[in-house]
Write a protein that holds these residues in place. Sequence first.
Motif, PDB file in Angstrom:
ATOM      1  N   MET A  23       3.184  -4.707  -2.501  1.00 20.81           N
ATOM      2  CA  MET A  23       1.880  -5.243  -2.127  1.00 20.81           C
ATOM      3  C   MET A  23       1.722  -6.672  -2.610  1.00 20.81           C
ATOM      4  N   THR A  24       0.963  -7.449  -1.863  1.00 23.34           N
ATOM      5  CA  THR A  24       0.626  -8.795  -2.298  1.00 23.34           C
ATOM      6  C   THR A  24      -0.412  -8.711  -3.411  1.00 23.34           C
ATOM      7  N   GLU A  25      -0.663  -9.831  -4.053  1.00 20.02           N
ATOM      8  CA  GLU A  25      -1.674  -9.859  -5.102  1.00 20.02           C
ATOM      9  C   GLU A  25      -3.054  -9.512  -4.537  1.00 20.02           C
ATOM     10  N   GLN A  26      -3.323  -9.973  -3.311  1.00 18.84           N
ATOM     11  CA  GLN A  26      -4.607  -9.651  -2.683  1.00 18.84           C
ATOM     12  C   GLN A  26      -4.715  -8.164  -2.397  1.00 18.84           C
ATOM     13  N   GLU A  27      -3.639  -7.558  -1.935  1.00 17.32           N
ATOM     14  CA  GLU A  27      -3.646  -6.117  -1.677  1.00 17.32           C
ATOM     15  C   GLU A  27      -3.840  -5.339  -2.973  1.00 17.32           C
ATOM     16  N   LYS A  28      -3.180  -5.765  -4.025  1.00 19.90           N
ATOM     17  CA  LYS A  28      -3.349  -5.103  -5.313  1.00 19.90           C
ATOM     18  C   LYS A  28      -4.793  -5.194  -5.791  1.00 19.90           C
ATOM     19  N   ALA A  29      -5.411  -6.357  -5.595  1.00 19.80           N
ATOM     20  CA  ALA A  29      -6.805  -6.542  -6.015  1.00 19.80           C
ATOM     21  C   ALA A  29      -7.741  -5.653  -5.212  1.00 19.80           C
ATOM     22  N   THR A  30      -7.478  -5.528  -3.904  1.00 17.12           N
ATOM     23  CA  THR A  30      -8.313  -4.678  -3.048  1.00 17.12           C
ATOM     24  C   THR A  30      -8.216  -3.220  -3.469  1.00 17.12           C
ATOM     25  N   VAL A  31      -6.994  -2.745  -3.701  1.00 16.25           N
ATOM     26  CA  VAL A  31      -6.800  -1.360  -4.114  1.00 16.25           C
ATOM     27  C   VAL A  31      -7.430  -1.109  -5.479  1.00 16.25           C
TER      28      VAL A  31
ATOM     29  N   GLU B  33      -1.893  -1.584   5.849  1.00 16.26           N
ATOM     30  CA  GLU B  33      -1.258  -0.273   5.724  1.00 16.26           C
ATOM     31  C   GLU B  33      -0.977   0.072   4.263  1.00 16.26           C
ATOM     32  N   LYS B  34      -0.518  -0.866   3.494  1.00 14.09           N
ATOM     33  CA  LYS B  34      -0.247  -0.602   2.084  1.00 14.09           C
ATOM     34  C   LYS B  34      -1.530  -0.272   1.327  1.00 14.09           C
ATOM     35  N   GLU B  35      -2.617  -0.956   1.673  1.00 11.27           N
ATOM     36  CA  GLU B  35      -3.897  -0.690   1.008  1.00 11.27           C
ATOM     37  C   GLU B  35      -4.418   0.695   1.337  1.00 11.27           C
ATOM     38  N   VAL B  36      -4.353   1.083   2.609  1.00  8.93           N
ATOM     39  CA  VAL B  36      -4.933   2.361   3.007  1.00  8.93           C
ATOM     40  C   VAL B  36      -4.088   3.525   2.482  1.00  8.93           C
ATOM     41  N   VAL B  37      -2.769   3.350   2.391  1.00  4.19           N
ATOM     42  CA  VAL B  37      -1.933   4.393   1.806  1.00  4.19           C
ATOM     43  C   VAL B  37      -2.250   4.557   0.327  1.00  4.19           C
ATOM     44  N   ALA B  38      -2.428   3.455  -0.381  1.00  8.42           N
ATOM     45  CA  ALA B  38      -2.754   3.536  -1.803  1.00  8.42           C
ATOM     46  C   ALA B  38      -4.116   4.187  -2.021  1.00  8.42           C
ATOM     47  N   LEU B  39      -5.080   3.871  -1.163  1.00  7.89           N
ATOM     48  CA  LEU B  39      -6.399   4.502  -1.256  1.00  7.89           C
ATOM     49  C   LEU B  39      -6.285   5.996  -0.993  1.00  7.89           C
ATOM     50  N   TRP B  40      -5.526   6.366   0.025  1.00  8.98           N
ATOM     51  CA  TRP B  40      -5.315   7.775   0.352  1.00  8.98           C
ATOM     52  C   TRP B  40      -4.701   8.539  -0.814  1.00  8.98           C
ATOM     53  N   ASP B  41      -3.684   7.974  -1.411  1.00  5.37           N
ATOM     54  CA  ASP B  41      -3.015   8.649  -2.521  1.00  5.37           C
ATOM     55  C   ASP B  41      -3.946   8.821  -3.718  1.00  5.37           C
ATOM     56  N   ALA B  42      -4.789   7.830  -3.957  1.00  2.00           N
ATOM     57  CA  ALA B  42      -5.710   7.911  -5.096  1.00  2.00           C
ATOM     58  C   ALA B  42      -6.777   8.973  -4.888  1.00  2.00           C
ATOM     59  N   VAL B  43      -7.238   9.134  -3.652  1.00  7.38           N
ATOM     60  CA  VAL B  43      -8.348  10.041  -3.375  1.00  7.38           C
ATOM     61  C   VAL B  43      -7.868  11.444  -3.012  1.00  7.38           C
ATOM     62  N   SER B  44      -6.904  11.563  -2.118  1.00  5.12           N
ATOM     63  CA  SER B  44      -6.519  12.888  -1.602  1.00  5.12           C
ATOM     64  C   SER B  44      -5.967  13.793  -2.693  1.00  5.12           C
ATOM     65  N   ARG B  45      -5.320  13.217  -3.696  1.00  8.72           N
ATOM     66  CA  ARG B  45      -4.733  14.053  -4.749  1.00  8.72           C
ATOM     67  C   ARG B  45      -5.775  14.582  -5.727  1.00  8.72           C
TER      68      ARG B  45
END
Length: 340
Positions: free
Chosen positions: A1-9, A319-331
């Motif tokens: 992930m880029t730094e911006q993607e990391k910040a968003t997640v 895509e990287k942001e939404v996958v990270a969000l999914w993993d954080a919430v769905s589990r």
Amino acid sequence: MTEQEKATVHALTTELETRCMGRYLIDLPKDIRTFGDSFIEGVTFEAIPASKAEFLQNISAREANLNSLVNLAGGYRVLYEHGVVPAIADSYYFVSLESPKGQSSDMPRIVEAYRWDRGYQIKLQSEATDMVNSVYVRENKGTPYGIHGELINDVPEKKRLVFGLLGRVEGRDEATIPTVPGVCFLGGFLHGSAGEKEDLSGQYYLRDKQDVNFVLETTSFIHEKTTLLQRGDSINDALKERNGHTVRKGVVDLPGMQAEEWLMAGTTYLYIPGHHFVLEANSKTGSALTPLVELDLDNGDILPDDWQGDPPRKASLTEKEVVALWDAVSRTLRPRPNGF
């Protein structure tokens, strides 16, 4: 992930809050808008925040409205019964014609009951039929196109059902997580052991990214013939139609249940590239104690009904942001302790 993607997640996942839906818990981003649909034993449940004064005003307004309506199709009564629900404080009920203005028969009825509790106005509603006291039946019974056979009146039965449920319900804000058996719905909680007629859903939209939303559904009376992964052929066909592809799929072990997930990318209903992720548990064993559970996440797709302005031109999350969000919430999805 880029730094911006990391910040968003990081911003989306560092302050997750536990929410209760049905008999399950899930941790969701803090800043969300919530909607819900709840059907238990064939009765619709709704709850809205209201002071007691507002509740009384709303009841008066509802009674005045029903009294003012005129049935244009057959001249039938609109309001048949109303009054306080016996033995339940701060309650009221109405029995009325199902479709007041244009109903061509006076057989279909609606039983609706209200209760004020803990800062919430709770409404329960069920459909009913009264052929015994129907003017339409009396005027048409025995005619070639009229009513034949046994006359049904289940209004008393539906009143008992609705009143019984109303006596077990209470208001509840989203931060309150019950510790006793019962069902959470938006704005309320119904005390009681698990039943075979529970169908609940919660929709959770990110406030600043309203094309991103989770949907959690639990249903106690659906038994699928196949699991999510076993429906691969139809899913792959749908992906082809949307120029899509699979991001990830597989088995997921969750507390108290084994689930399957399928993460998809493709053209959304907003005609932009986006994502649709699905997790499903208890597919073949749907029952009161093991209801069918489905969690969805859409990115760049379904908007809330009160959306204003033009649809977004691109999905809010990469895509990287939404996958990270999914993993954080769905589990975090799990049965609520002592919920059943």
